[in-house]
Enzyme design. Structure first.
Site, mmCIF file in Angstrom:
data_model
loop_
_atom_site.group_PDB
_atom_site.id
_atom_site.type_symbol
_atom_site.label_atom_id
_atom_site.label_comp_id
_atom_site.label_asym_id
_atom_site.label_seq_id
_atom_site.Cartn_x
_atom_site.Cartn_y
_atom_site.Cartn_z
ATOM 1 N N SER A 46 0.707 -1.005 -0.060
ATOM 2 C CA SER A 46 0.079 -0.100 0.133
ATOM 3 C C SER A 46 0.799 1.269 -0.055
ATOM 4 C CB SER A 46 -0.901 0.154 1.176
ATOM 5 O OG SER A 46 -1.840 -1.065 1.259
ATOM 6 N N CYS A 261 -9.564 -1.896 3.768
ATOM 7 C CA CYS A 261 -8.791 -0.537 3.414
ATOM 8 C C CYS A 261 -9.226 -0.338 1.958
ATOM 9 C CB CYS A 261 -7.391 -1.021 3.461
ATOM 10 S SG CYS A 261 -5.998 0.324 3.441
ATOM 11 N N GLN A 265 -12.782 1.115 0.094
ATOM 12 C CA GLN A 265 -13.199 2.294 -0.898
ATOM 13 C C GLN A 265 -13.741 1.850 -2.127
ATOM 14 O OE1 GLN A 265 -9.245 3.929 -1.006
ATOM 15 N NE2 GLN A 265 -9.054 3.925 0.943
ATOM 16 N N ASN A 303 -3.366 2.336 7.004
ATOM 17 C CA ASN A 303 -2.702 2.907 5.925
ATOM 18 C C ASN A 303 -3.615 3.289 4.803
ATOM 19 O OD1 ASN A 303 -0.832 3.609 4.426
ATOM 20 N ND2 ASN A 303 -0.169 1.586 3.552
ATOM 21 N N GLY A 305 -5.043 6.980 2.596
ATOM 22 C CA GLY A 305 -4.972 8.555 2.055
ATOM 23 C C GLY A 305 -6.185 8.644 1.611
ATOM 24 N N HIS A 356 -6.816 -2.357 9.083
ATOM 25 C CA HIS A 356 -6.232 -3.671 8.688
ATOM 26 C C HIS A 356 -6.394 -4.468 10.065
ATOM 27 C CE1 HIS A 356 -3.827 -2.486 5.351
ATOM 28 N NE2 HIS A 356 -4.071 -1.135 5.591
ATOM 29 N N GLU A 358 -5.753 -7.773 10.009
ATOM 30 C CA GLU A 358 -4.546 -8.703 10.104
ATOM 31 C C GLU A 358 -3.701 -8.249 10.983
ATOM 32 O OE1 GLU A 358 -3.070 -5.836 7.529
ATOM 33 O OE2 GLU A 358 -5.148 -6.815 7.665
#
Length: 384
Positions: A46, A261, A265, A303, A305, A356, A358
């Site tokens: 990522s 993540c 989106q 993580n 943006g 996340h 995991e």
């Protein structure tokens, strides 16, 4: 020590020493607030095309091992630290972080005030940047001007509009076998998947077929999945038109779906919601998120943006194609800034989270989401 210079898109300049490889690198500069897990961060796909600033001052203390990699290589475009460890000390350490950065050609800078840099990025937002060291600072033996370095930075591509999943995805399908007898089969679309994600599913008896981001619905269906998973990954979700079309094919067939993540989106865009770029994003292992169904607060790893633009008051009808996907509710919210951190479909078997679960470097508060995915697949099989 070799001189190095960090130049931001807005013209601000930081001078320090080279760390890792020497040369030039360009990318979007972002900061990570985690105090642990630097190896997992570096190898997270990522972070492709991003220069990562570590807000923790001491980096590299435990060296690098061969067990904690999230992929086969370092993906960050560049690395910014304050005080790199002078020696590594850990019983699993196989080599130093500096050695790995050098061997993989990752240009970094050390010895700068990362606290001041982070405050600047919080106030001004993430932006393009470049790190220049060694011969890259010279032209015909003379030091390049800051204006020349800035022009180099301004020529770099923006992250907005970037379609990057294909640059980090596996080129060939592979299988992660379950621990014990298989209880379900999942097709995981690799948009930049971390190694621990299929491992978390395998621990629960799930056989995971990891397929490229270019996979078609025919290729997915040929594997007879009980569920489909979309992974994390880099880039602007608005540019991922193929992946969004594939996801809609999955939703139309009512195949249980879980996304994390980037996958969150893309689910939002498949539902017809917009996405937008955050000012400085969420990156680190210490982000508080509330599960709105239970009121439980989880400390989570992030993580990202970009974020989904969905109404917090709900449920609401998903706007795509006259509401054909029914009602959707925002299931999780970031407690720092009310950013959407999860989506739950109420009329079909699909959900996602922005963070996340995991979390190989920790925390593990959200591991239950893999159990929820397995429950969703078992419910679908039980109703068949």
């Amino acid at each position: 020590m070799t001189d190095a210079v960090l130049v931001l898109e807005d013209g601000r300049t930081y001078r320090g020493q080279a760390y890792g490889a020497v040369g030039t690198t360009l990318g979007e500069i972002v900061f990570n607030t985690g105090m642990t897990g630097y190896q997992e961060t570096l190898t997270d796909p990522s972070y492709h095309r991003q220069i990562v600033v570590m807000t923790a001052p001491h980096i590299g203390n435990t060296g690098v091992n061969d067990e904690d990699q999230e992929s086969a290589r370092i993906w960050v475009a560049g690395y910014v630290v304050r005080d790199p460890a002078r020696r590594a000390s850990n019983w699993r350490s196989a080599r130093t972080l500096d050695d790995d950065l050098q061997n993989q050609g990752v240009v970094g800078i050390s010895g700068i005030d990362t606290r001041a840099l982070t405050r600047h990025l919080r106030e001004q937002g993430v932006m393009r940047a470049g790190i220049f060291s060694g011969e890259a600072l010279l032209v015909d033996g003379e030091r390049r001007s800051d204006e020349d370095l800035l022009a180099h930075v301004l020529a770099a591509p923006q992250m907005a509009g970037a379609d990057l999943a294909g640059e980090v995805s596996t080129q060939q399908p592979y299988v992660v076998e379950p621990a014990g007898e298989p209880v379900a089969t999942v097709v995981a679309v690799d948009l930049g998947i971390k190694a621990m994600t299929p491992q978390r599913m395998a621990e629960r008896g799930i056989r995971v077929h990891v397929v490229p981001s270019t996979a078609t619905i025919e290729q997915v269906l040929a594997l007879a999945p009980d569920g489909v998973f979309f992974s994390n990954g880099p880039g602007d979700p608005a540019a991922a038109t193929h992946e969004i079309d594939l996801l809609r094919e999955v939703l139309d067939r009512r195949i249980p779906f879980f996304g994390i993540c980037y996958g969150n989106q893309l689910l939002g865009r498949a539902f017809g919601f917009g996405t937008y770029k955050l000012g400085y994003g969420h990156r680190g292992v210490n982000q508080p998120v509330v599960d709105r169904a239970t009121g439980k607060v989880e400390i989570t790893a992030h993580n990202h943006g970009f974020a989904v633009d969905a109404p917090l008051d709900g449920p609401t009808t998903a706007p795509h194609d006259g509401g054909r996907y029914g009602r959707v509710v925002v299931s999780h919210v970031d407690l720092n800034d009310d950013v959407v951190e999860g989506l739950q479909a109420l009329d079909l078997p699909a959900f996602s989270v922005q963070y996340h679960p995991e979390a190989a470097a920790g925390p593990h508060d959200a591991a239950y989401l893999f159990d929820r995915f397995l429950d969703l697949m078992n419910e679908k099989k039980g109703a068949a």
